[in-house]
Write a protein that holds these residues in place. Structure first.
Motif, PDB file in Angstrom:
ATOM      1  N   THR A 153       8.103 -26.739  91.756  1.00  0.00           N
ATOM      2  CA  THR A 153       9.393 -27.084  90.667  1.00  0.00           C
ATOM      3  C   THR A 153       9.708 -28.332  91.035  1.00  0.00           C
ATOM      4  OG1 THR A 153       9.772 -24.798  90.531  1.00  0.00           O
ATOM      5  CG2 THR A 153      11.540 -26.315  89.473  1.00  0.00           C
ATOM      6  N   GLU A 154      10.039 -28.749  92.130  1.00  0.00           N
ATOM      7  CA  GLU A 154      10.643 -30.035  92.488  1.00  0.00           C
ATOM      8  C   GLU A 154       9.831 -31.247  92.007  1.00  0.00           C
ATOM      9  OE1 GLU A 154      11.060 -31.249  96.690  1.00  0.00           O
ATOM     10  OE2 GLU A 154      12.167 -33.023  95.987  1.00  0.00           O
ATOM     11  N   ALA A 155       8.351 -30.802  92.306  1.00  0.00           N
ATOM     12  CA  ALA A 155       7.404 -31.907  91.874  1.00  0.00           C
ATOM     13  C   ALA A 155       7.693 -31.985  90.287  1.00  0.00           C
ATOM     14  CB  ALA A 155       5.986 -31.566  92.287  1.00  0.00           C
ATOM     15  N   ILE A 156       7.542 -30.990  89.614  1.00  0.00           N
ATOM     16  CA  ILE A 156       7.645 -31.152  88.320  1.00  0.00           C
ATOM     17  C   ILE A 156       9.097 -31.949  87.638  1.00  0.00           C
ATOM     18  CG2 ILE A 156       7.941 -29.794  85.912  1.00  0.00           C
ATOM     19  CD1 ILE A 156       6.339 -27.557  87.396  1.00  0.00           C
ATOM     20  N   PHE A 160       7.153 -38.169  75.633  1.00  0.00           N
ATOM     21  CA  PHE A 160       6.606 -37.771  76.791  1.00  0.00           C
ATOM     22  C   PHE A 160       6.544 -36.273  76.829  1.00  0.00           C
ATOM     23  CE2 PHE A 160       9.895 -35.310  79.047  1.00  0.00           C
ATOM     24  CZ  PHE A 160      11.101 -35.667  78.396  1.00  0.00           C
ATOM     25  N   SER A 161       5.504 -35.816  77.612  1.00  0.00           N
ATOM     26  CA  SER A 161       5.326 -34.149  77.934  1.00  0.00           C
ATOM     27  C   SER A 161       4.849 -33.886  79.286  1.00  0.00           C
ATOM     28  CB  SER A 161       4.208 -33.890  76.739  1.00  0.00           C
ATOM     29  OG  SER A 161       4.756 -33.878  75.445  1.00  0.00           O
ATOM     30  N   ILE A 162       5.153 -32.675  79.639  1.00  0.00           N
ATOM     31  CA  ILE A 162       4.696 -32.277  80.841  1.00  0.00           C
ATOM     32  C   ILE A 162       3.935 -31.025  80.644  1.00  0.00           C
ATOM     33  CG2 ILE A 162       5.199 -31.120  83.219  1.00  0.00           C
ATOM     34  CD1 ILE A 162       6.411 -33.916  83.042  1.00  0.00           C
ATOM     35  N   VAL A 163       2.627 -30.973  81.154  1.00  0.00           N
ATOM     36  CA  VAL A 163       1.719 -30.092  81.066  1.00  0.00           C
ATOM     37  C   VAL A 163       1.401 -29.654  82.432  1.00  0.00           C
ATOM     38  CG1 VAL A 163      -0.668 -29.478  80.402  1.00  0.00           C
ATOM     39  CG2 VAL A 163       0.454 -31.160  79.185  1.00  0.00           C
ATOM     40  N   VAL A 164       1.758 -28.248  82.626  1.00  0.00           N
ATOM     41  CA  VAL A 164       1.462 -27.590  83.995  1.00  0.00           C
ATOM     42  C   VAL A 164       0.163 -26.837  83.773  1.00  0.00           C
ATOM     43  CG1 VAL A 164       2.315 -26.075  85.814  1.00  0.00           C
ATOM     44  CG2 VAL A 164       4.049 -27.605  84.580  1.00  0.00           C
ATOM     45  N   ALA A 165      -0.848 -27.221  84.695  1.00  0.00           N
ATOM     46  CA  ALA A 165      -2.000 -26.121  84.679  1.00  0.00           C
ATOM     47  C   ALA A 165      -2.343 -25.332  85.742  1.00  0.00           C
ATOM     48  CB  ALA A 165      -3.183 -27.065  84.113  1.00  0.00           C
ATOM     49  N   ALA A 166      -2.529 -24.062  85.992  1.00  0.00           N
ATOM     50  CA  ALA A 166      -3.205 -23.497  87.086  1.00  0.00           C
ATOM     51  C   ALA A 166      -4.466 -24.049  87.349  1.00  0.00           C
ATOM     52  CB  ALA A 166      -3.264 -22.032  86.890  1.00  0.00           C
ATOM     53  N   GLU A 167      -4.874 -24.251  88.689  1.00  0.00           N
ATOM     54  CA  GLU A 167      -6.457 -24.739  88.951  1.00  0.00           C
ATOM     55  C   GLU A 167      -7.371 -23.863  88.140  1.00  0.00           C
ATOM     56  OE1 GLU A 167      -7.204 -24.394  93.347  1.00  0.00           O
ATOM     57  OE2 GLU A 167      -6.111 -22.500  93.270  1.00  0.00           O
ATOM     58  N   GLY A 168      -7.047 -22.661  87.926  1.00  0.00           N
ATOM     59  CA  GLY A 168      -7.904 -21.750  87.416  1.00  0.00           C
ATOM     60  C   GLY A 168      -8.008 -21.594  85.992  1.00  0.00           C
ATOM     61  N   ALA A 169      -7.166 -22.372  85.354  1.00  0.00           N
ATOM     62  CA  ALA A 169      -6.938 -22.324  83.755  1.00  0.00           C
ATOM     63  C   ALA A 169      -8.323 -22.687  83.168  1.00  0.00           C
ATOM     64  CB  ALA A 169      -5.694 -23.044  83.059  1.00  0.00           C
ATOM     65  N   THR A 170      -8.737 -22.078  82.038  1.00  0.00           N
ATOM     66  CA  THR A 170     -10.038 -22.527  81.403  1.00  0.00           C
ATOM     67  C   THR A 170      -9.950 -22.591  79.982  1.00  0.00           C
ATOM     68  OG1 THR A 170     -10.611 -20.060  81.339  1.00  0.00           O
ATOM     69  CG2 THR A 170     -11.650 -21.436  83.204  1.00  0.00           C
ATOM     70  N   PRO A 171     -10.585 -23.608  79.563  1.00  0.00           N
ATOM     71  CA  PRO A 171     -10.612 -23.754  77.926  1.00  0.00           C
ATOM     72  C   PRO A 171     -11.303 -22.516  77.349  1.00  0.00           C
ATOM     73  CG  PRO A 171     -12.324 -25.223  79.002  1.00  0.00           C
ATOM     74  CD  PRO A 171     -11.846 -24.494  80.151  1.00  0.00           C
ATOM     75  N   GLN A 172     -10.741 -22.318  76.020  1.00  0.00           N
ATOM     76  CA  GLN A 172     -11.623 -21.107  75.392  1.00  0.00           C
ATOM     77  C   GLN A 172     -13.124 -21.371  75.187  1.00  0.00           C
ATOM     78  OE1 GLN A 172      -9.476 -20.653  71.565  1.00  0.00           O
ATOM     79  NE2 GLN A 172      -7.777 -19.915  72.683  1.00  0.00           N
ATOM     80  N   GLU A 173     -13.740 -20.498  75.007  1.00  0.00           N
ATOM     81  CA  GLU A 173     -15.021 -20.836  74.801  1.00  0.00           C
ATOM     82  C   GLU A 173     -15.541 -21.484  73.514  1.00  0.00           C
ATOM     83  OE1 GLU A 173     -18.061 -17.152  74.576  1.00  0.00           O
ATOM     84  OE2 GLU A 173     -16.908 -16.674  76.359  1.00  0.00           O
ATOM     85  N   ALA A 229      10.608 -22.940  85.424  1.00  0.00           N
ATOM     86  CA  ALA A 229      11.962 -23.378  85.981  1.00  0.00           C
ATOM     87  C   ALA A 229      11.847 -25.074  85.779  1.00  0.00           C
ATOM     88  CB  ALA A 229      11.682 -23.292  87.313  1.00  0.00           C
ATOM     89  N   GLY A 230      10.803 -25.778  85.607  1.00  0.00           N
ATOM     90  CA  GLY A 230      10.759 -27.241  85.435  1.00  0.00           C
ATOM     91  C   GLY A 230      11.008 -27.586  83.878  1.00  0.00           C
ATOM     92  N   GLY A 231      10.737 -26.794  83.013  1.00  0.00           N
ATOM     93  CA  GLY A 231      11.045 -27.055  81.485  1.00  0.00           C
ATOM     94  C   GLY A 231       9.550 -27.721  80.896  1.00  0.00           C
ATOM     95  N   ALA A 232       8.642 -27.219  81.424  1.00  0.00           N
ATOM     96  CA  ALA A 232       7.221 -27.910  80.992  1.00  0.00           C
ATOM     97  C   ALA A 232       7.099 -27.639  79.702  1.00  0.00           C
ATOM     98  CB  ALA A 232       6.193 -27.362  81.757  1.00  0.00           C
ATOM     99  N   ASP A 233       6.370 -28.510  78.967  1.00  0.00           N
ATOM    100  CA  ASP A 233       6.213 -28.479  77.560  1.00  0.00           C
ATOM    101  C   ASP A 233       4.919 -27.369  77.207  1.00  0.00           C
ATOM    102  OD1 ASP A 233       8.416 -30.151  76.887  1.00  0.00           O
ATOM    103  OD2 ASP A 233       7.195 -31.492  77.923  1.00  0.00           O
ATOM    104  N   VAL A 234       4.054 -27.531  78.016  1.00  0.00           N
ATOM    105  CA  VAL A 234       2.699 -26.847  78.091  1.00  0.00           C
ATOM    106  C   VAL A 234       2.473 -26.140  79.409  1.00  0.00           C
ATOM    107  CG1 VAL A 234       0.182 -26.779  77.439  1.00  0.00           C
ATOM    108  CG2 VAL A 234       1.720 -28.464  76.245  1.00  0.00           C
ATOM    109  N   ILE A 235       1.963 -24.693  79.545  1.00  0.00           N
ATOM    110  CA  ILE A 235       1.619 -24.079  80.536  1.00  0.00           C
ATOM    111  C   ILE A 235       0.430 -23.542  80.379  1.00  0.00           C
ATOM    112  CG2 ILE A 235       2.520 -22.594  82.359  1.00  0.00           C
ATOM    113  CD1 ILE A 235       5.064 -22.744  81.398  1.00  0.00           C
ATOM    114  N   LEU A 236      -0.561 -23.800  81.119  1.00  0.00           N
ATOM    115  CA  LEU A 236      -1.899 -23.279  81.103  1.00  0.00           C
ATOM    116  C   LEU A 236      -2.304 -22.368  82.270  1.00  0.00           C
ATOM    117  CD1 LEU A 236      -3.659 -26.613  79.883  1.00  0.00           C
ATOM    118  CD2 LEU A 236      -2.614 -24.651  78.507  1.00  0.00           C
ATOM    119  N   ILE A 237      -2.520 -21.110  82.023  1.00  0.00           N
ATOM    120  CA  ILE A 237      -2.852 -20.203  83.236  1.00  0.00           C
ATOM    121  C   ILE A 237      -4.412 -19.501  82.903  1.00  0.00           C
ATOM    122  CG2 ILE A 237      -0.411 -19.743  83.516  1.00  0.00           C
ATOM    123  CD1 ILE A 237      -0.565 -16.939  81.854  1.00  0.00           C
TER     124      ILE A 237
END
Ligand code: F6P
Length: 343
Positions: free
Chosen positions: A147-150, A215-228, A183-191
């Motif tokens: 959160t601090e980083a975001i 500007f936009s903030i996108v938070v992505a978990a390392e295991g987030a995957t694109p749809q098939e 918590a960081g007010g991201a605009d896109v969150i990918l899980i």
């Protein structure tokens, strides 16, 4: 009573707080002795052990990492692994062993328990994805770091009119991404639980631009995957002893895809192991301490095969098997509840 203790899997803020609590409770509470095993399950396999005393564990409460060291060693991938562990425990005349770890370390504990070894589990992982407990220690600290980083990335994203992608940990559960993103007010969150559509991500970002939010903030978990149906490949092909793929790369891939598709300058930041290092939060220190104290009580009461767990505000005992049955993922409805905050 004589107890062994080990820390396995990825390290995690709060491990030292558990070790300290175990030693204090065992020695002062029950007049017991404690033996620490080095480097997760490698310790009992190779008999890497040293006594733990109140003196030797003084001052470790706020320290990150683990004084015992950790590894992702799988006892069941070693020849005669379970027998070697059994012999080590007998050699040290231990009544039982406390294993502090996540699904892999506790999965080994559960299988050894089925073979008659006396084990107590303590749930640990920054990913917060263990079953049978409401929260694992380490998660709160990782969340604070992310959160601090975001927050910091927000101000620079705004100054430069950039899209900033933040890759956080979480290979099969998106708790860190979701909670730090909210918590960081991201605009896109990918899980990982919700495969994403890159076109939809870009539409959200472009829509913000149309409304004057450049500007936009996108938070992505390392295991987030694109749809098939999309062509992003994310895995390196390497796996650890538990068969988990080594991830990494979603941040960079998103950086390229978003910039190419929207034309907006995009940069990625990978938080990586920063999330696992350093001083635990007060919450994690207290939770870790409570779990450690309760584990020694459980050992003294002969409640082998159980794990200490947080249920609401109480620490209770659950079968280790229950905790490792399946990964605790973010429920889809929880993710969707936050939908109005995206974009
Ligand atoms: O299990 C905790 C964790 O930090 C995960 O979030 C991450 O995927 C993994 O460990 C990374 O493991 P390593 O440090 O072995 O690369």
């Amino acid at each position: 009573m004589r107890l062994g203790v080990l820390t396995g899997g990825g390290d995690c803020p709060g491990l030292n707080a558990v070790i300290r609590a175990v030693v204090r409770k065992a020695v002062d509470g029950y007049g017991a002795e404690v033996v620490g095993f080095k480097d997760g399950w490698r310790g009992p396999l190779e008999d890497l052990a040293a006594p733990l005393t109140i003196e030797s564990t003084r001052g470790i409460l706020p320290r990150g990492g683990t004084i015992l060291g950790s590894s992702r060693t799988n006892v069941f991938k070693r020849e005669n692994g379970p027998e070697l562990v059994r012999e080590t425990l007998q050699r040290h005349e231990l009544d039982g062993l406390i294993a502090i770890g996540g699904e892999d370390t506790l999965g080994v504990a559960e299988r050894l328990g089925e073979q008659g070894l006396k084990l107590i589990g303590i749930p640990k992982t920054i990913d917060n994805d263990l079953g049978a407990t409401d929260q694992t220690f380490g998660f709160d600290t990782a969340l604070h770091v992310a959160t601090e980083a975001i927050d910091r990335l927000h101000t620079t994203a705004e100054s430069h009119n950039r899209i900033l992608v933040v890759e956080v940990m979480g290979r099969s559960a998106g708790w860190i991404a979701l909670h730090s993103g909210i918590a960081g007010g991201a605009d896109v969150i990918l899980i990982p639980e919700m495969p994403f559509d890159i076109d939809q991500v870009c539409r959200l970002i472009s829509h913000r631009h149309e409304r004057g939010r450049y500007f936009s903030i996108v938070v992505a978990a390392e295991g987030a995957t694109p749809q098939e149906g999309t062509t992003m490949t994310l895995q390196t092909g390497e796996t650890d002893e538990f068969g988990h793929p080594r991830l990494g790369g979603i941040g960079q891939r998103l950086e390229r895809e978003i910039e190419q598709r929207t034309g907006y300058e995009t940069r990625a930041t990978v938080l990586g192991h920063v999330q696992r290092g350093g001083t635990p939060t007060a919450f994690d220190r207290v939770l870790a301490t409570r779990l450690g104290l309760a584990a020694v009580d459980a050992a003294h009461a002969g409640r082998w095969g159980t794990m200490t767990a947080l249920h609401a505000t109480d620490i209770e005992l659950v079968p280790i098997a229950e905790a490792v049955r399946e990964v605790r993922r973010v429920p889809v409805e929880e993710y969707e509840r936050y939908g109005v905050l995206f974009g």
